[in-house]
Scaffold this motif. Structure first.
Motif, mmCIF file in Angstrom:
data_model
loop_
_atom_site.group_PDB
_atom_site.id
_atom_site.type_symbol
_atom_site.label_atom_id
_atom_site.label_comp_id
_atom_site.label_asym_id
_atom_site.label_seq_id
_atom_site.Cartn_x
_atom_site.Cartn_y
_atom_site.Cartn_z
ATOM 1 N N LEU A 94 -40.265 88.333 -2.282
ATOM 2 C CA LEU A 94 -41.156 88.001 -3.407
ATOM 3 C C LEU A 94 -41.493 86.514 -3.404
ATOM 4 O O LEU A 94 -42.416 86.076 -4.097
ATOM 5 C CB LEU A 94 -40.509 88.377 -4.740
ATOM 6 N N GLN A 95 -40.734 85.763 -2.656
ATOM 7 C CA GLN A 95 -40.972 84.317 -2.517
ATOM 8 C C GLN A 95 -41.095 83.616 -3.862
ATOM 9 O O GLN A 95 -41.943 82.753 -4.044
ATOM 10 C CB GLN A 95 -42.253 84.067 -1.700
ATOM 11 N N ASN A 96 -40.285 84.027 -4.822
ATOM 12 C CA ASN A 96 -40.379 83.417 -6.144
ATOM 13 C C ASN A 96 -39.110 83.707 -6.935
ATOM 14 O O ASN A 96 -38.475 84.746 -6.713
ATOM 15 C CB ASN A 96 -41.579 84.002 -6.900
ATOM 16 N N SER A 97 -38.781 82.806 -7.831
ATOM 17 C CA SER A 97 -37.664 83.085 -8.726
ATOM 18 C C SER A 97 -38.197 83.899 -9.909
ATOM 19 O O SER A 97 -39.403 84.043 -10.083
ATOM 20 C CB SER A 97 -37.080 81.772 -9.243
ATOM 21 N N TYR A 98 -37.269 84.410 -10.732
ATOM 22 C CA TYR A 98 -37.695 85.186 -11.903
ATOM 23 C C TYR A 98 -38.553 84.332 -12.822
ATOM 24 O O TYR A 98 -39.611 84.750 -13.288
ATOM 25 C CB TYR A 98 -36.456 85.709 -12.636
ATOM 26 N N TRP A 99 -38.081 83.103 -13.062
ATOM 27 C CA TRP A 99 -38.835 82.219 -13.967
ATOM 28 C C TRP A 99 -40.183 81.854 -13.367
ATOM 29 O O TRP A 99 -41.188 81.748 -14.083
ATOM 30 C CB TRP A 99 -38.018 80.960 -14.281
ATOM 31 N N GLY A 100 -40.184 81.715 -12.038
ATOM 32 C CA GLY A 100 -41.455 81.447 -11.369
ATOM 33 C C GLY A 100 -42.433 82.591 -11.603
ATOM 34 O O GLY A 100 -43.615 82.380 -11.869
ATOM 35 N N LEU A 101 -41.909 83.821 -11.523
ATOM 36 C CA LEU A 101 -42.782 84.984 -11.754
ATOM 37 C C LEU A 101 -43.312 85.012 -13.188
ATOM 38 O O LEU A 101 -44.467 85.352 -13.436
ATOM 39 C CB LEU A 101 -42.013 86.281 -11.468
ATOM 40 N N ILE A 102 -42.437 84.643 -14.116
ATOM 41 C CA ILE A 102 -42.878 84.638 -15.519
ATOM 42 C C ILE A 102 -44.009 83.631 -15.705
ATOM 43 O O ILE A 102 -45.038 83.926 -16.321
ATOM 44 C CB ILE A 102 -41.687 84.325 -16.457
ATOM 45 N N ALA A 103 -43.836 82.445 -15.124
ATOM 46 C CA ALA A 103 -44.888 81.431 -15.241
ATOM 47 C C ALA A 103 -46.180 81.933 -14.601
ATOM 48 O O ALA A 103 -47.274 81.803 -15.158
ATOM 49 C CB ALA A 103 -44.443 80.135 -14.579
ATOM 50 N N LEU A 104 -46.022 82.566 -13.447
ATOM 51 C CA LEU A 104 -47.190 83.102 -12.754
ATOM 52 C C LEU A 104 -47.870 84.177 -13.601
ATOM 53 O O LEU A 104 -49.095 84.211 -13.762
ATOM 54 C CB LEU A 104 -46.731 83.690 -11.415
ATOM 55 N N LEU A 120 -50.884 95.927 -6.704
ATOM 56 C CA LEU A 120 -51.557 96.844 -5.774
ATOM 57 C C LEU A 120 -52.314 96.103 -4.694
ATOM 58 O O LEU A 120 -52.628 96.660 -3.661
ATOM 59 C CB LEU A 120 -52.528 97.747 -6.549
ATOM 60 N N ILE A 121 -52.698 94.847 -4.967
ATOM 61 C CA ILE A 121 -53.413 94.115 -3.925
ATOM 62 C C ILE A 121 -52.532 93.002 -3.394
ATOM 63 O O ILE A 121 -52.764 91.815 -3.647
ATOM 64 C CB ILE A 121 -54.774 93.569 -4.412
ATOM 65 N N GLY A 122 -51.527 93.357 -2.690
ATOM 66 C CA GLY A 122 -50.703 92.375 -2.000
ATOM 67 C C GLY A 122 -49.893 91.521 -2.943
ATOM 68 O O GLY A 122 -49.991 90.299 -2.908
ATOM 69 N N ASN A 123 -49.103 92.167 -3.794
ATOM 70 C CA ASN A 123 -48.178 91.423 -4.638
ATOM 71 C C ASN A 123 -48.829 90.308 -5.448
ATOM 72 O O ASN A 123 -48.371 89.187 -5.463
ATOM 73 C CB ASN A 123 -47.047 90.835 -3.781
ATOM 74 N N GLN A 124 -49.946 90.620 -6.103
ATOM 75 C CA GLN A 124 -50.555 89.623 -6.991
ATOM 76 C C GLN A 124 -50.289 89.980 -8.448
ATOM 77 O O GLN A 124 -50.988 89.536 -9.336
ATOM 78 C CB GLN A 124 -52.072 89.536 -6.742
ATOM 79 N N GLY A 125 -49.279 90.814 -8.679
ATOM 80 C CA GLY A 125 -49.061 91.288 -10.052
ATOM 81 C C GLY A 125 -47.938 90.589 -10.780
ATOM 82 O O GLY A 125 -47.471 91.063 -11.804
ATOM 83 N N ALA A 126 -47.503 89.411 -10.281
ATOM 84 C CA ALA A 126 -46.444 88.640 -10.935
ATOM 85 C C ALA A 126 -45.254 89.523 -11.276
ATOM 86 O O ALA A 126 -44.680 90.140 -10.375
ATOM 87 C CB ALA A 126 -46.990 87.910 -12.155
ATOM 88 N N LEU A 127 -44.894 89.650 -12.542
ATOM 89 C CA LEU A 127 -43.739 90.486 -12.890
ATOM 90 C C LEU A 127 -43.934 91.922 -12.415
ATOM 91 O O LEU A 127 -42.968 92.638 -12.160
ATOM 92 C CB LEU A 127 -43.515 90.458 -14.413
ATOM 93 N N GLY A 128 -45.197 92.334 -12.277
ATOM 94 C CA GLY A 128 -45.490 93.689 -11.807
ATOM 95 C C GLY A 128 -44.957 93.931 -10.397
ATOM 96 O O GLY A 128 -44.616 95.064 -10.029
ATOM 97 N N ASN A 129 -44.891 92.853 -9.611
ATOM 98 C CA ASN A 129 -44.401 93.003 -8.243
ATOM 99 C C ASN A 129 -42.972 93.538 -8.209
ATOM 100 O O ASN A 129 -42.561 94.193 -7.262
ATOM 101 C CB ASN A 129 -44.441 91.663 -7.506
ATOM 102 N N LEU A 130 -42.222 93.232 -9.272
ATOM 103 C CA LEU A 130 -40.833 93.690 -9.320
ATOM 104 C C LEU A 130 -40.751 95.207 -9.370
ATOM 105 O O LEU A 130 -39.771 95.807 -8.918
ATOM 106 C CB LEU A 130 -40.123 93.103 -10.544
#
Ligand SMILES: Nc1ncnc2c1ncn2[C@@H]1O[C@H](COP(=O)(O)OP(=O)(O)OP(=O)(O)O)[C@@H](O)[C@H]1O
Ligand SMILES: [Mg+2]
Lengths: 228, 376
Positions: A11-21, A158-168
């Motif tokens: 995911l190349q991101n931390s949880y907090w990073g995903l939240i910010a994203l 659905l389009i290459g992990n651009q869903g932030a928390l959705g990617n989880l």
């Protein structure tokens, strides 16, 4: 991969990073939608006949599934955040246009007459009188649009992990880790609640002139939400 | 001076709201436009600040066509007050009042201190300054509306039924306040109402309009009441215009009798001496001279006068200041048929009979219509 908030490295991101994203992907479209809706709504207020067709168009746009948008947009904007944000901005119009139009129309006739009689030009009158009085209605729209947008960002996975928390959600299924799915769902919900609370605070801050008790009337229009 | 010169307003749907209206509105006085609903009063008023553009004719302000000025400059030189005040609900009271000065480029502090000064002038407590309009009563909001219109000290004030949404007591207060403010400031006021009593009370000149936007009569109120131009005006003035006209006759000429007045500590001799064949009653006053009530002389026993057992004396009028209408009212309300006149401090100045008032009325009618501003 043992801590509650540790995420798979792909995911190349931390949880907090995903939240910010997530926050960014949800809120930029909402603000863009608001900026686009303001002039459209003002046109609808000025030209009454324009309002029904504009409403109709925003509703039809809202009915287009985000996947369909993605298919078209990928040719232009690729597998990027922008591709996720454009449909979200478009969807927000269905909330903003009526919220602003109704808010601006709710300004009493005599208030407008008084402004005109005091020598307000149309622009000054719009900015200094109509918009501030419409603020509660606009912020109510902002709440609906924000919460809805926050829940919708997840489809971006659905389009290459651009869903932030959705990617989880995706990772959770691939790695068979329910913890990740929980992190996604709960994180999204908490984010929505926090943003909503901040907007309520904003409304109270900008409308000290509203009678107590009627503040609650500014409750948003029922959340139109569909699975997309 | 505002001159309305043969102005017609035809709305796009064909309605003729104002039809070849000509009026000369004198400076520094209140001109009232009055007439039934839909007769074009608001339209006329709004043509003066160009919220409505005339279809034909022109309007001159101090000899210059109002179309020659930039519209917003014109509007900022005219205060505008409407029914329900039309306050900005999102601004505090001071900021509402300071609106036009701020637009004219005054500094924030200067504009606000001007606003506070005006609050005092229109009778608003300074503690209301930081409130929002929803926290004020209708009457207070209306005062804010007046203060806001006066804020930049415009020479002209346009008022469209400003007091019609408040109850009669508050309305009377606002009317009196307006007359007082006008006395101090001497604005050129155009005042729209459909209430003929308000028109007669406030107007130096009254323009009666009829449906279709035509002028029926333009005259000072006393003349309107004594010489209505036609049946329409007469009808509009209502049934008791004779009585109302008395408002314009001063009571100053009335001969007041002071003999039939005794103090509550009067001696038997005084009671005997003050009663006479002409005056069947005596007015009893307290030791300061304030009226207590009437009594027949034979019912009074020296040293034992009981104020509760006296006949009520109705509503006294203020000698010299009030009109014949007030004097007649006092006589009609008093069970003895005598009116009590008091001085400025409320002490009995004399008494006068209905008959004497009647003679004064006949005398006043015989003379030419009296000065319009006498005793309201
Ligand atoms: N914008 C408009 N378009 C068409 N007709 C209008 C418009 N405004 C007013 N009228 C018509 O013009 C006439 C005069 O209206 P106006 O508002 O001047 O009356 P008014 O004397 O102020 O009445 P009121 O005492 O009820 O306020 C009425 O017949 C009204 O219906
Ligand atoms: Mg009107």
């Amino acid at each position: 991969m043992n801590g509650l908030f540790d995420l798979p490295s792909d995911l190349q991101n931390s949880y907090w990073g995903l939240i910010a994203l997530h926050l960014r992907e949800a809120m930029i479209p909402v603000l863009a939608g608001l900026l686009v809706a303001l002039p459209i709504a003002q046109l609808c207020v000025r030209l009454r006949w324009l309002y029904p067709p504009v409403l109709w168009v925003t509703t039809v746009l809202y009915a287009i599934p985000s996947l369909a948008f993605f298919v078209v947009l990928i040719d232009y904007t690729g597998l990027s955040e922008t591709t996720v944000m454009i449909p979200l901005a478009v969807y927000s119009l269905v909330v903003f246009v009526p919220a602003i139009v109704d808010g601006v129309r709710s300004v009493p006739r005599e208030t407008l007459d008084a402004a005109t009689a005091m020598g307000f030009g149309p622009v000054r009158r719009y900015v200094q009188v109509q918009l501030p009085i419409a603020a509660p209605a606009i912020i109510a729209g902002l709440r609906v649009a924000s919460v809805s947008s926050i829940s919708l960002v997840s489809v971006g996975m659905l389009i290459g992990n651009q869903g932030a928390l959705g990617n989880l959600l995706n990772s959770g299924m691939i790695y068979n880790q329910p913890r990740l799915i929980w992190l996604s769902v709960v994180g999204t919900a908490v984010l929505a609640i926090v943003v909503d609370a901040v907007l309520i605070g904003l409304r109270i801050l900008v409308t000290p002139w509203m009678p107590r008790g009627t503040r609650k009337n500014a409750r948003p229009i029922a959340l139109k939400d569909a699975a997309r | 001076m505002i001159r309305i010169d043969s102005v017609t307003k035809r709305y796009p749907d064909g309605t003729v709201a104002v039809d070849r209206l000509s009026l000369e509105i004198p400076d520094r006085s209140i001109t009232v436009l009055v007439g039934p609903s839909g007769c074009g009063k608001t339209t006329t008023l709004r043509m003066i600040n160009r919220m409505v553009e005339p279809s034909e004719g022109r309007i001159l302000l101090d000899g210059v066509d109002i179309m020659q000025q930039p519209v917003n400059t014109l509007r900022r030189s005219m205060g505008y007050v409407i029914q329900n005040a039309g306050l900005f609900q999102h601004r505090t009271i001071v900021d509402n009042i300071a609106t036009v000065p701020r637009m004219l480029g005054w500094g924030k502090d200067v504009a606000r201190s001007r606003a506070r000064e005006l609050m005092e002038r229109v009778g608003l407590d300074a503690s209301l300054a930081k409130r929002y309009p929803y926290q004020l009563s209708g009457g207070q909001q209306q005062r804010v509306g007046v203060a806001r219109a006066l804020a930049a000290d415009p020479p002209v004030l346009l008022m469209d039924e400003p007091f019609s949404a408040v109850d009669p007591v508050v309305r009377k207060g606002l009317q009196d306040e307006l007359l007082r403010i006008q006395e101090e400031l001497g604005k050129t006021i155009v005042f729209v109402t459909h209430d003929i009593d308000e028109a007669v009370k406030l107007g130096t000149m009254v323009a009666v309009m009829r449906t279709g936007g035509r002028l029926a009569q333009f005259a000072p109120p006393a003349e309107l009441l004594s010489n209505p131009a036609d049946d329409f005006v007469e009808d509009f003035l209502g049934a008791d215009r004779g009585i109302r006209r008395l408002s314009f006759f001063p009571s100053a000429g009335l001969e007041l009798l002071t003999t039939p007045i005794v103090a509550v500590d009067a001696t038997a001799e005084q009671i005997a001496a003050r009663g006479s064949a002409d005056v069947p009653y005596l007015l009893v006053t307290d030791l300061d001279g304030r009226p207590l009530g009437w009594s027949e002389p034979r019912d009074l026993t020296a040293g034992q006068i009981e104020p509760e057992r006296l006949l009520p004396y109705g509503r006294p009028f203020v000698a010299e200041r009030d009109s014949l209408r007030a004097a007649l009212d006092g006589a009609v309300l008093s069970p003895t048929g005598w009116a009590v006149a008091v001085d400025g401090e409320g002490r009995a100045a004399g008494v006068v009979s209905q008959q004497t008032i009647g003679e004064a009325i006949r005398g006043a009618h015989a003379a030419a219509p009296v000065d319009a501003k006498a005793g309201r």
